[in-house]
Each structure stands twice: as structure tokens, then as C-alpha cells.
Write an enzyme that holds these catalytic residues in place. Structure first.
Site, PDB file in Angstrom:
ATOM      1  N   LYS A  43      44.987  51.890  39.451  1.00 37.26           N
ATOM      2  CA  LYS A  43      45.651  50.691  38.914  1.00 37.26           C
ATOM      3  C   LYS A  43      47.143  50.935  38.683  1.00 37.26           C
ATOM      4  CE  LYS A  43      42.275  47.729  38.883  1.00 37.26           C
ATOM      5  NZ  LYS A  43      42.251  46.742  39.986  1.00 37.26           N
ATOM      6  N   TYR A  57      40.162  55.224  38.025  1.00 34.65           N
ATOM      7  CA  TYR A  57      40.554  53.802  37.940  1.00 34.65           C
ATOM      8  C   TYR A  57      41.995  53.648  37.449  1.00 34.65           C
ATOM      9  CZ  TYR A  57      39.824  48.828  36.617  1.00 34.65           C
ATOM     10  OH  TYR A  57      39.898  47.461  36.475  1.00 34.65           O
TER      11      TYR A  57
HETATM   12  P1  NAP Z   1      33.541  41.732  39.221  1.00 35.63           P
HETATM   13  O1  NAP Z   1      33.065  40.534  38.487  1.00 35.63           O
HETATM   14  O2  NAP Z   1      32.662  42.903  39.373  1.00 35.63           O
HETATM   15  O3  NAP Z   1      34.045  41.222  40.649  1.00 35.63           O
HETATM   16  C1  NAP Z   1      34.525  42.119  41.601  1.00 35.63           C
HETATM   17  C2  NAP Z   1      34.061  41.651  42.958  1.00 35.63           C
HETATM   18  O4  NAP Z   1      34.576  42.569  43.942  1.00 35.63           O
HETATM   19  C3  NAP Z   1      32.529  41.673  43.088  1.00 35.63           C
HETATM   20  O5  NAP Z   1      32.084  40.516  43.765  1.00 35.63           O
HETATM   21  C4  NAP Z   1      32.302  42.927  43.901  1.00 35.63           C
HETATM   22  O6  NAP Z   1      31.102  42.916  44.645  1.00 35.63           O
HETATM   23  C5  NAP Z   1      33.512  42.896  44.805  1.00 35.63           C
HETATM   24  N1  NAP Z   1      33.721  44.169  45.466  1.00 35.63           N
HETATM   25  C6  NAP Z   1      33.527  45.415  44.981  1.00 35.63           C
HETATM   26  N2  NAP Z   1      33.795  46.334  45.915  1.00 35.63           N
HETATM   27  C7  NAP Z   1      34.152  45.662  47.021  1.00 35.63           C
HETATM   28  C8  NAP Z   1      34.525  46.050  48.314  1.00 35.63           C
HETATM   29  N3  NAP Z   1      34.575  47.330  48.685  1.00 35.63           N
HETATM   30  N4  NAP Z   1      34.847  45.082  49.214  1.00 35.63           N
HETATM   31  C9  NAP Z   1      34.788  43.782  48.869  1.00 35.63           C
HETATM   32  N5  NAP Z   1      34.432  43.344  47.663  1.00 35.63           N
HETATM   33  C10 NAP Z   1      34.111  44.273  46.747  1.00 35.63           C
HETATM   34  O7  NAP Z   1      34.869  42.300  38.560  1.00 35.63           O
HETATM   35  P2  NAP Z   1      36.122  41.595  37.886  1.00 35.63           P
HETATM   36  O8  NAP Z   1      36.116  41.983  36.472  1.00 35.63           O
HETATM   37  O9  NAP Z   1      36.216  40.165  38.272  1.00 35.63           O
HETATM   38  O10 NAP Z   1      37.287  42.427  38.581  1.00 35.63           O
HETATM   39  C11 NAP Z   1      38.195  41.850  39.515  1.00 35.63           C
HETATM   40  C12 NAP Z   1      39.443  42.725  39.568  1.00 35.63           C
HETATM   41  O11 NAP Z   1      40.068  42.704  38.285  1.00 35.63           O
HETATM   42  C13 NAP Z   1      39.157  44.183  39.882  1.00 35.63           C
HETATM   43  O12 NAP Z   1      40.192  44.703  40.676  1.00 35.63           O
HETATM   44  C14 NAP Z   1      39.196  44.836  38.517  1.00 35.63           C
HETATM   45  O13 NAP Z   1      39.514  46.200  38.612  1.00 35.63           O
HETATM   46  C15 NAP Z   1      40.276  44.015  37.856  1.00 35.63           C
HETATM   47  N6  NAP Z   1      40.269  44.067  36.394  1.00 35.63           N
HETATM   48  C16 NAP Z   1      39.171  43.640  35.695  1.00 35.63           C
HETATM   49  C17 NAP Z   1      39.207  43.678  34.297  1.00 35.63           C
HETATM   50  C18 NAP Z   1      38.060  43.238  33.446  1.00 35.63           C
HETATM   51  O14 NAP Z   1      38.115  43.461  32.221  1.00 35.63           O
HETATM   52  N7  NAP Z   1      37.033  42.602  33.983  1.00 35.63           N
HETATM   53  C19 NAP Z   1      40.356  44.158  33.648  1.00 35.63           C
HETATM   54  C20 NAP Z   1      41.427  44.590  34.406  1.00 35.63           C
HETATM   55  C21 NAP Z   1      41.375  44.530  35.781  1.00 35.63           C
HETATM   56  P3  NAP Z   1      29.804  43.643  43.992  1.00 35.63           P
HETATM   57  O15 NAP Z   1      29.498  42.902  42.746  1.00 35.63           O
HETATM   58  O16 NAP Z   1      28.782  43.520  45.057  1.00 35.63           O
HETATM   59  O17 NAP Z   1      30.246  45.068  43.706  1.00 35.63           O
END
Ligand code: NAP
Length: 245
Positions: A152, A148
Site C-alpha cells: 500500500k 500489505y
Molecule cells: P473486498 O470486499 O474483499 O473486495 C475485494 C475484491 O477484489 C473481491 O471481489 C476479491 O475477490 C477481488 N480480488 C481479490 N484478488 C483479486 C485478483 N487477484 N484479481 C481480481 N480480483 C481480485 O475488499 P475491500 O475491502 O472492498 O477492498 C477493496 C480495496 O480497498 C483493496 O485494495 C483493499 O486493500 C483496499 N482497502 C480496504 C480497506 C477496508 O477496510 N476494507 C481499507 C483500506 C484499503 P474475492 O472475494 O474472490 O477474493
């Protein structure tokens, strides 16, 4: 506010978490939003709530991503691209499998590459567009996240290169790097370490200067700014949203 009136936005991973909050925020300011996600029922639910459109899209599939971009462009123009689709497959290096590596690299890096490559065709032709890529504080290093953090960090390099290549066509490319945001992704981390989510968030909050974890809306507000004309002279930037420096 109607900053995005007449604009079309494509949000990958827009069904849940940060992507859904972004879809809501952009729609609330007038954008027509296409919610592209793996999880089709959840994408439809988010799209219904905001009066947008849903497409089933696995970002690791070039065909799916190109179809999602075409679906958005067919609404008139593709003005805003936000690539939120993401997964984690955490493990210490000695236990990390090839599958853990490939799944994370493909979703974040290849998935974003497919999206920006397809979207730039429209944005370059119309000589305007805004792209926002999603990195993470993990780009700076995080135990158990070799896959990851590599992905990133790669997205930060991608942002800077795209800003150089696409700037002459009036396309801004920026990157948002969140810290801990309360979503299904961080819930998954809490589950993995066997700690109740509330307790996990309290422990993390102690380490954050603002003494709380982030909410998806905290990130969506920054993304909306970067998608707006207020940010028209901002490009190639990595902006951390982590409740502190
Ligand atoms: P989340 O709630 O799990 O949402 C991510 C979404 O992306 C989910 O709906 C997921 O579907 C979907 N997804 C996963 N794989 C996919 C694919 N191959 N094609 C299309 N959609 C896909 O996560 P989030 O926390 O909002 O994360 C959003 C972004 O922010 C990500 O890039 C993550 O790395 C980044 N981020 C998050 C955090 C944090 O603390 N939450 C911090 C830094 C960066 P499923 O649920 O079906 O897998």
C-alpha cells in the site's frame, strides 16, 4: 447527476466491497462500467445490477488484465480506471510465509502495475483519463501487515510517479487511502482474531474521531469526485478517508 455520461470505467475488484460501491456510484452518474473480478459470478451480479459489463479477471495475470482493459476500451474509450482488487494475508513477520508475501505484493502492486500500464496506452492516445489507485492507512504501518503495508505504501509512490509521467497527456492519477471500511476484508480480520464483526466494528469506532467505521459508499464518493472533471487539477494526491485526520 450525469458527470460520467459517455465515459467508460474499468473497476478491478469491482464485484464486492469498495469496488462494487464504486461501480454502482459511477454507473449511477452515467458511466458504462466494466466490472473486472476474480469472482466471476459476483462480478456478473454487480454488473447486472448496474447495467454494466463483467469480465473475469485475475489481476495477477497480465493477460487477464490486458484483456479487461481491451474489453473496456472496445466499448468506445477507456476514460476511468479504478484499481480496487485486493487481498490480505496477515501475519507477524516471523510467521509470514513467502506465499503470504508474494500473494499480497502480486495482487496489489503487480496487479495495479499491469492495469495502469495497459490503460495508459488508451488514455495517452486520447489525451484524457483518470486513474484512482487504492492504498490504505496501513501504508503508515500496521502490526501483522508487513506485506500489505509495503504494497500500500508502494502504491502511493506509484501514484506520484504516474502523475508526473502522465500529466502531460491530461491523465490524472490519484490515490485513495481508506481506514477501516466494513467489507468482507475487514470481516476476515475479525474472523482471524475471533471477534464477532459487530463487536469488532464497535471497538474500532471508538478510535475514530467520527465515531463510526467507514462504509464502501464513503470511499466510492471520494473516488467519484477524483474521477470527475471537478478534480481536473488534482493529480498525484493521496487522500485519506478514515473518519479523522
Ligand atoms: P473486498 O470486499 O474483499 O473486495 C475485494 C475484491 O477484489 C473481491 O471481489 C476479491 O475477490 C477481488 N480480488 C481479490 N484478488 C483479486 C485478483 N487477484 N484479481 C481480481 N480480483 C481480485 O475488499 P475491500 O475491502 O472492498 O477492498 C477493496 C480495496 O480497498 C483493496 O485494495 C483493499 O486493500 C483496499 N482497502 C480496504 C480497506 C477496508 O477496510 N476494507 C481499507 C483500506 C484499503 P474475492 O472475494 O474472490 O477474493
Amino acid at each position: 447527476m450525469t458527470r460520467f455520461e459517455g465515459k467508460t470505467a474499468l473497476v478491478t475488484g469491482g464485484a464486492k466491497g469498495i469496488g462494487a460501491a464504486t461501480a454502482r456510484r459511477l454507473a449511477s452518474e452515467g458511466a458504462t462500467v466494466v466490472v473486472a473480478d476474480f469472482d466471476e459470478p459476483a462480478a456478473q451480479e454487480t454488473a447486472r445490477e448496474i447495467g454494466g459489463h463483467a469480465v473475469r479477471c485475475d489481476v495477477t495475470s497480465r493477460e487477464d488484465v490486458e484483456a479487461a482493459v481491451e474489453a473496456a476500451a472496445a466499448l468506445g474509450s477507456l476514460d476511468l480506471l479504478v484499481t480496487c482488487a485486493g487481498i490480505i494475508r496477515d501475519n507477524l513477520l516471523f510467521k509470514m510465509t513467502d506465499e503470504d508475501w508474494d500473494a499480497v505484493i502480486d495482487t496489489h502492486l503487480k496487479g495495479t502495475f499491469y492495469a495502469v500500464r495497459a490503460a495508459q496506452q488508451h488514455m495517452v492516445a486520447q489525451k484524457s483519463g483518470k486513474m484512482v489507485l487504492i492504498s490504505s492507512t496501513s501504508a503508515l504501518g500496521n502490526r501483522g501487515q508487513t506485506n500489505y503495508s509495503t504494497a500500500k505504501a508502494g502504491l502511493q509512490g506509484m501514484t506520484k510517479t504516474l502523475a508526473i509521467e502522465l500529466g502531460p497527456y491530461n491523465v490524472n492519477v490519484n490515490c485513495v487511502a481508506p481506514g477501516f471500511i466494513a467489507t468482507a476484508m475487514t470481516q476476515q480480520t475479525a474472523d482471524r482474531i475471533g471477534m464477532p464483526f459487530e463487536q469488532f466494528m464497535e471497538a474500532v469506532s471508538e478510535q475514530v474521531p467520527l465515531k463510526r467505521v467507514g462504509q464502501p459508499e464513503d470511499v466510492a464518493g471520494l473516488i467519484a469526485y477524483l474521477c470527475s472533471d471537478d478534480a481536473s487539477y488534482v493529480s498525484g494526491q493521496i487522500v485519506y478517508v478514515r473518519g479523522g485526520p
